[in-house]
Design a protein around this motif. Structure first.
Motif, mmCIF file in Angstrom:
data_model
loop_
_atom_site.group_PDB
_atom_site.id
_atom_site.type_symbol
_atom_site.label_atom_id
_atom_site.label_comp_id
_atom_site.label_asym_id
_atom_site.label_seq_id
_atom_site.Cartn_x
_atom_site.Cartn_y
_atom_site.Cartn_z
ATOM 1 N N LYS A 31 0.823 -1.271 0.013
ATOM 2 C CA LYS A 31 -0.197 0.105 0.064
ATOM 3 C C LYS A 31 0.829 1.184 -0.164
ATOM 4 C CE LYS A 31 -4.086 -1.910 2.053
ATOM 5 N NZ LYS A 31 -5.084 -1.925 3.339
ATOM 6 N N THR A 32 1.983 1.245 0.896
ATOM 7 C CA THR A 32 3.025 2.521 0.849
ATOM 8 C C THR A 32 3.575 2.457 -0.458
ATOM 9 O OG1 THR A 32 3.205 2.148 3.222
ATOM 10 C CG2 THR A 32 5.130 3.310 1.937
ATOM 11 N N THR A 35 0.846 3.986 -2.964
ATOM 12 C CA THR A 35 0.688 5.500 -2.726
ATOM 13 C C THR A 35 1.686 6.179 -3.215
ATOM 14 O OG1 THR A 35 -0.909 4.729 -0.940
ATOM 15 C CG2 THR A 35 0.189 6.977 -0.670
ATOM 16 N N ALA A 36 3.027 5.913 -3.063
ATOM 17 C CA ALA A 36 4.206 6.574 -3.496
ATOM 18 C C ALA A 36 4.287 6.723 -5.133
ATOM 19 C CB ALA A 36 5.293 5.992 -3.040
ATOM 20 N N GLY A 38 1.474 6.927 -6.706
ATOM 21 C CA GLY A 38 0.197 7.593 -7.159
ATOM 22 C C GLY A 38 -0.894 6.600 -7.697
ATOM 23 N N THR A 40 -3.828 3.832 -6.920
ATOM 24 C CA THR A 40 -4.919 3.321 -6.156
ATOM 25 C C THR A 40 -4.713 1.784 -6.039
ATOM 26 O OG1 THR A 40 -6.453 5.148 -6.890
ATOM 27 C CG2 THR A 40 -7.314 3.435 -5.836
ATOM 28 N N GLU A 42 -6.850 -1.044 -3.926
ATOM 29 C CA GLU A 42 -8.066 -1.439 -2.876
ATOM 30 C C GLU A 42 -8.022 -3.029 -2.714
ATOM 31 O OE1 GLU A 42 -12.658 -0.740 -2.167
ATOM 32 O OE2 GLU A 42 -11.803 0.333 -3.891
#
Length: 131
Positions: A31-32, A35-36, A38, A40, A42
């Motif tokens: 997840k990290t 996110t880095a 950009g 998504t 889920e």
């Protein structure tokens, strides 16, 4: 990600629900990292209660849905994709209809083989607007 950016498409990655879960430390790292970048990500394991899954009926094995679970997840996923802003299009209506008819035929044969259905059963009717 780069291809999606060039094509003007949104990239959404997801982890399908399963009884076999990714270890928390690995999932947190994933997840990290996403996110880095950009992107998504889920984890639909978090949505299992909302799916209304029946552990005794909706799983082929601990990792995969059977026909019933796949139907529940497909409806849920379609609604989530719509919520993310993915377009809902009837542009592939013929393909969708062909796949639906194939699914209905498989279900009919499976149920008939289990002797839980008589020959007058006209399989399940699924309307396009339910998805």
């Amino acid at each position: 990600r780069d291809l999606c950016a060039r094509e003007g498409a949104q990239l959404l990655l997801y982890i399908a629900p399963s009884a076999g879960r990714i270890p928390t430390d690995v999932l947190d790292t994933l997840k990290t990292d996403m996110t880095a970048l950009g992107v998504t990500l889920e984890d639909f394991n978090d949505s299992i209660p909302q799916l209304g899954l029946d552990d005794s009926r909706d799983w082929y094995d601990y990792l995969h849905f059977n026909l019933y679970g796949a139907e529940k997840f497909s409806v849920f996923l379609a609604r989530r994709l719509e919520a993310y802003g993915f377009p809902v299009s009837d542009g592939q209506q013929a393909l969708w209809q062909a796949r639906l008819e194939h699914l209905q035929l498989q279900l009919f044969h499976r149920l008939h083989a289990m002797k839980e259905v008589n020959t007058s059963f006209h399989c399940c009717t699924i309307q396009r607007n339910q998805v």
